[in-house]
Design an enzyme around this catalytic site. Sequence first.
Site, PDB file in Angstrom:
ATOM      1  N   LYS A 160      65.439  79.841  61.584  1.00 36.83           N
ATOM      2  CA  LYS A 160      66.432  79.207  62.467  1.00 36.83           C
ATOM      3  C   LYS A 160      67.588  80.167  62.766  1.00 36.83           C
ATOM      4  CE  LYS A 160      69.547  76.388  60.928  1.00 36.83           C
ATOM      5  NZ  LYS A 160      70.235  75.253  60.285  1.00 36.83           N
ATOM      6  N   ASP A 204      67.335  73.530  64.752  1.00 35.61           N
ATOM      7  CA  ASP A 204      68.319  72.852  63.909  1.00 35.61           C
ATOM      8  C   ASP A 204      68.129  71.343  64.047  1.00 35.61           C
ATOM      9  OD1 ASP A 204      69.468  72.056  66.287  1.00 35.61           O
ATOM     10  OD2 ASP A 204      71.207  73.357  66.127  1.00 35.61           O
TER      11      ASP A 204
END
Length: 217
Positions: free
Chosen positions: A138, A157
Amino acid sequence: MKKNEYFNEIEKIYKEMSSHFKERLKEFKNIWENGTNKDIHLELSFCILTPQSKALNAWQAITNLKKDDLIYNGKAEELVEFLNIVRFKNNKSKYLVELREKMMKDGEIITKDFFNTLPTVAEKREWIVKNIKGMSYKEASHFLRNVGFGENIAILDRHILRNLVKLEVIDELPKTLTPKLYLEIEEKMRDYCEFVKIPMDEMDLLLWYKEAGVIFK
């Protein structure tokens, strides 16, 4: 694969805001094209600070650290004083120092030069995940998007994942996001973006805008 009611809702926003998304993505590309080693280092450092913290706070912390060049030469115990606005400040201050040590040669920051030696976006991301403490897929994807390499990768996210459930791209929010699952969901998002004809990096900004009402970074 289908366009559900929720997609119709976000498509309206996309039509209104797409020029703004494109402009923001152009700005990201300019950071890489015109930025120095230090500029790129700041972007990478920013993404170390983002986990479980607001992006605005993380960037404010980076801005504060940059003022006295602490980001480039401060010890962890000096950096931590400026990280009260992000979570896990003790760990993150150490990660920033370790990152700097990795990205320094002959006393100079070489972050952009180093990443230029890795020819593909996939190679850049894999190197980050394997070598930089505090950064998963991420955060690595976030950094790459913020310097103009986000066309074909996802920043998964909680905001994006929640929206992918609403769009029926995935069935449910994953309890944990393993590297394998991350790549699987990313592929599903990639296919969906192709299906609805919204570029992946624009979709990310669109879903973030839907959640937060701002286009940041």
